[in-house]
Design an enzyme around this catalytic site. Structure first.
Site, short mmCIF file in Angstrom:
data_model
loop_
_atom_site.label_atom_id
_atom_site.label_comp_id
_atom_site.label_asym_id
_atom_site.label_seq_id
_atom_site.Cartn_x
_atom_site.Cartn_y
_atom_site.Cartn_z
N THR A 1 0.87 -0.96 -0.04
CA THR A 1 -0.05 -0.07 -0.10
C THR A 1 0.89 1.42 0.11
O THR A 1 2.05 1.15 0.39
CB THR A 1 -0.72 0.21 1.20
OG1 THR A 1 0.03 0.00 2.43
CG2 THR A 1 -1.68 -1.24 1.29
N GLU B 1 -5.76 -3.36 -0.76
CA GLU B 1 -6.38 -4.37 0.13
C GLU B 1 -7.33 -5.34 -0.43
O GLU B 1 -7.64 -6.13 0.14
CB GLU B 1 -6.76 -3.99 1.48
CG GLU B 1 -5.47 -3.34 2.33
CD GLU B 1 -5.40 -2.00 1.89
OE1 GLU B 1 -5.47 -1.45 0.88
OE2 GLU B 1 -4.57 -1.10 2.80
N LYS C 1 -13.94 18.62 9.97
CA LYS C 1 -15.08 18.71 11.06
C LYS C 1 -15.20 20.03 11.48
O LYS C 1 -14.25 20.85 12.11
CB LYS C 1 -14.24 17.71 12.21
CG LYS C 1 -14.23 16.16 11.55
CD LYS C 1 -13.68 15.20 12.97
CE LYS C 1 -13.61 13.82 12.23
NZ LYS C 1 -12.25 13.56 12.35
N TRP D 1 -19.57 17.07 9.96
CA TRP D 1 -18.62 16.76 8.73
C TRP D 1 -19.01 17.35 7.60
O TRP D 1 -20.03 17.33 7.09
CB TRP D 1 -18.62 15.23 8.52
CG TRP D 1 -18.04 14.45 9.67
CD1 TRP D 1 -17.76 14.98 10.95
CD2 TRP D 1 -17.62 13.09 9.66
NE1 TRP D 1 -17.29 13.90 11.90
CE2 TRP D 1 -17.38 12.77 11.17
CE3 TRP D 1 -18.05 12.00 8.70
CZ2 TRP D 1 -16.67 11.58 11.60
CZ3 TRP D 1 -17.26 10.86 9.16
CH2 TRP D 1 -16.84 10.71 10.45
#
Ligand code: AMP
Length: 546
Positions: free
Chosen positions: A190, A335, A443, A448
């Protein structure tokens, strides 16, 4: 009672043998690193993968050994995919865009035994060779004529061999070994935005079923009538699996080599009659800019997969309305081998208005069979599929990681589910939409704000080439959005004009507090905007509202 069907392990070698036997004359065309165009067929690729398997066996490569590549999309890289995994060794594709120290770290962590690399990367390999602790053999993926003067090169890269010379004396017959389908086949690290990179270790079983599912009509819709050019690199999650799904269905393949600029890609599309392609939004941005500048068209391209980052609606519109090319907006991760969702309409959507259809098409789409998903709040409680509630996206399935290579980072699963680190909504029809990477969510006053939504609006402005939104510290609201913009060359745009463009498109309190114009937005090794870098760059930025 057990079923009475043959139990044949799902092995990657079956894919190349199938392609060589059933699509022997279908072409694989590559823009060669040495220059010019190379063409051959699946029959030839099968033969050369077998020659390579013989050569690897002879040089002592055994089951489970990790063999690294630093290479562009090309025919020799394709042969390595099959030659290495086919004998039960592990194909470790390394991203050459990483820093040399990162590459060395990854190769040492993987304990790579041999490194195959393209001519382009000779200087890179010269730099990292002294840092490699387990790699003892280096193979330059070229012919004798293009090999550097060995006496000079070998002082920096020990035991340097020539790919063509390595496979030339070997027979093109080889009986691929049969082993457990859960055997490791390939390894991809990754990007490691937090901590060290971690390895996703795919198996033959996960790879073959992922390839089968990828080719389905409502996934990437690959067939023997297609000509597919993956712009997405073979070092980025196996070209999103296309290195397997194309031969599995017998699609003609076109490899762009090192030339990924708009002109080179468009030239290949036209010359080879490409019907389908795949890549990250930044690549398509380059292509579309080139097309517009030169007033070009696509004569054969029917669809393109866009993923890796959120595809701005303006880009989907441009492909679909201006060029008649269907966009398959897809989401996935290293993944996840990588496919998770792809956006395709259902029958019941066909009667909807164009706008209503478009509202669905901008989402990342429905889960592919094999991937189960859910969204949860911070306590782990599942959230409703109403297209509004947004929460942490969790996935599971037979091609989703269970654990990282060498157990790095501990057990990543939560009650069997893999937390993707993405924040998303899911509609009643199962269409998932990413609102943010959890680390990138802004935030503000306990609520959000989606940075992706704001970026999508900004790039719809004709004078905006690229846009990124990050949260900047604010004394009252904790964080407020800062819009960072690269203007289109030669176009004028003021802060006020751009902020006015947001009016009526979002709730007022989502409006960015400021606009910062910049020359370039930093990109990571897989073409994604590097928000970590931007946050560093704009650390301490004084918002006018603060
Ligand atoms: P990688 O493992 O490097 O392929 O990165 C995976 C991450 O890229 C995902 O977790 C998402 O954050 C992001 N990503 C991939 N595809 C999309 C997409 N279509 N829209 C938004 N983000 C995406």
């Amino acid at each position: 009672m057990l079923g009475l069907m043959q139990s044949q392990p799902l092995l990657i070698s079956n894919i190349i043998e199938h392609a060589a036997r059933h699509h022997p004359d279908t072409e694989i065309v590559s823009r060669a690193i040495e220059g010019g165009i190379h063409r051959y067929t699946y029959l030839d690729a099968g033969k050369r993968a077998r020659k390579l398997a013989n050569a690897l066996g002879k040089s002592g490569v055994a089951l489970g050994d990790r063999i690294a590549t630093l290479a562009w999309n090309g025919y020799r890289h394709f042969e390595l995919y099959y030659g290495i995994s086919g004998i039960g060794a592990v194909m470790h594709t390394v991203n050459p865009r990483l820093f040399p120290e990162q590459i060395a770290w990854i190769a040492n962590h993987a304990e790579d035994k041999v490194l195959f690399f393209d001519l382009t990367f000779l200087p890179l390999v010269e730099a990292i060779a002294p840092l490699l602790t387990t790699c003892k053999t280096f193979v330059l993926m070229t012919d004798r004529a293009h090999m550097p003067e060995l006496s000079k090169a070998e002082t920096k890269v020990p035991n340097l061999q020539c790919y063509e010379e390595m496979i030339a004396p070997e027979p093109d017959a080889f009986v691929w070994p049969e082993f457990d389908e859960n055997t490791a086949s390939s390894l991809c690290y990754t990007s490691g935005t937090t901590g060290n990179p971690k390895g996703a270790l795919y198996s033959h079983r996960s790879t073959v079923i992922h390839a089968l599912a990828s080719a389905l009509p409502d996934t990437l819709n690959c067939s023997a009538r297609d000509c597919i050019l993956p712009v997405v690199p073979m070092f980025h999650v196996n070209s999103w699996g296309l290195a397997y799904s194309c031969p599995l269905v017998g699609a003609k393949m076109v490899f762009p080599g090192a030339q990924l600029d708009g002109k080179s890609v468009h030239d290949l599309f036209e010359a080879e009659k490409v019907t389908m392609s795949a890549g990250v939004p930044t690549v398509w941005l380059g292509l579309l800019t080139h097309m517009k500048q030169h007033n070009l068209r696509f004569s054969t391209l029917k669809s393109t997969v866009i993923g890796g980052s959120s595809c701005p609606p303006a880009m989907i519109k441009s492909f679909q309305d201006e060029y008649g090319v269907k966009v398959l907006h897809a989401w996935g991760m290293t993944e996840m081998s990588p496919l998770g969702t792809v956006c395709n309409l259902k029958t019941k959507h066909l009667g909807l208005s164009k706008e209503e259809q478009f509202a669905i098409e901008v989402t990342q789409g429905r889960a592919v069979f094999g991937v189960d998903m859910k969204i949860v709040d911070d306590t782990g409680k599942e959230l409703p599929w109403d297209g509004k509630a947004f929460g942490n996206l969790m996935v599971k399935g037979p091609w989703v990681v269970r654990e990282y290579f060498k157990g790095e980072g501990g057990d990543p699963l939560i009650e069997g589910w893999f937390p993707t680190g993405d924040v998303a909504t899911i509609s009643a029809d199962g269409y998932m939409q990413i609102t943010d990477r959890s680390k990138d969510v802004i935030k503000s006053g306990g609520e959000w704000i989606s940075s992706i939504d704001l970026e999508n609006i900004a790039v719809a402005h004709p004078a905006v080439q690229q846009a990124a939104v990050i949260g900047v510290l604010h004394p009252k609201w904790d964080e407020r959005p800062l819009l960072i913009v690269v203007k289109r060359p030669g176009m004028d745009l003021t802060r006020e004009e751009l902020l006015k463009f947001f009016e009526g498109k979002i709730a007022k309190w989502w409006l960015p507090d400021d606009v910062a114009f910049t020359d370039a937005i930093p990109l990571g090794a897989t073409g994604k905007m590097l928000k970590t870098k931007l946050r560093e760059q704009f650390k301490g930025y004084k918002l006018p509202t603060a």
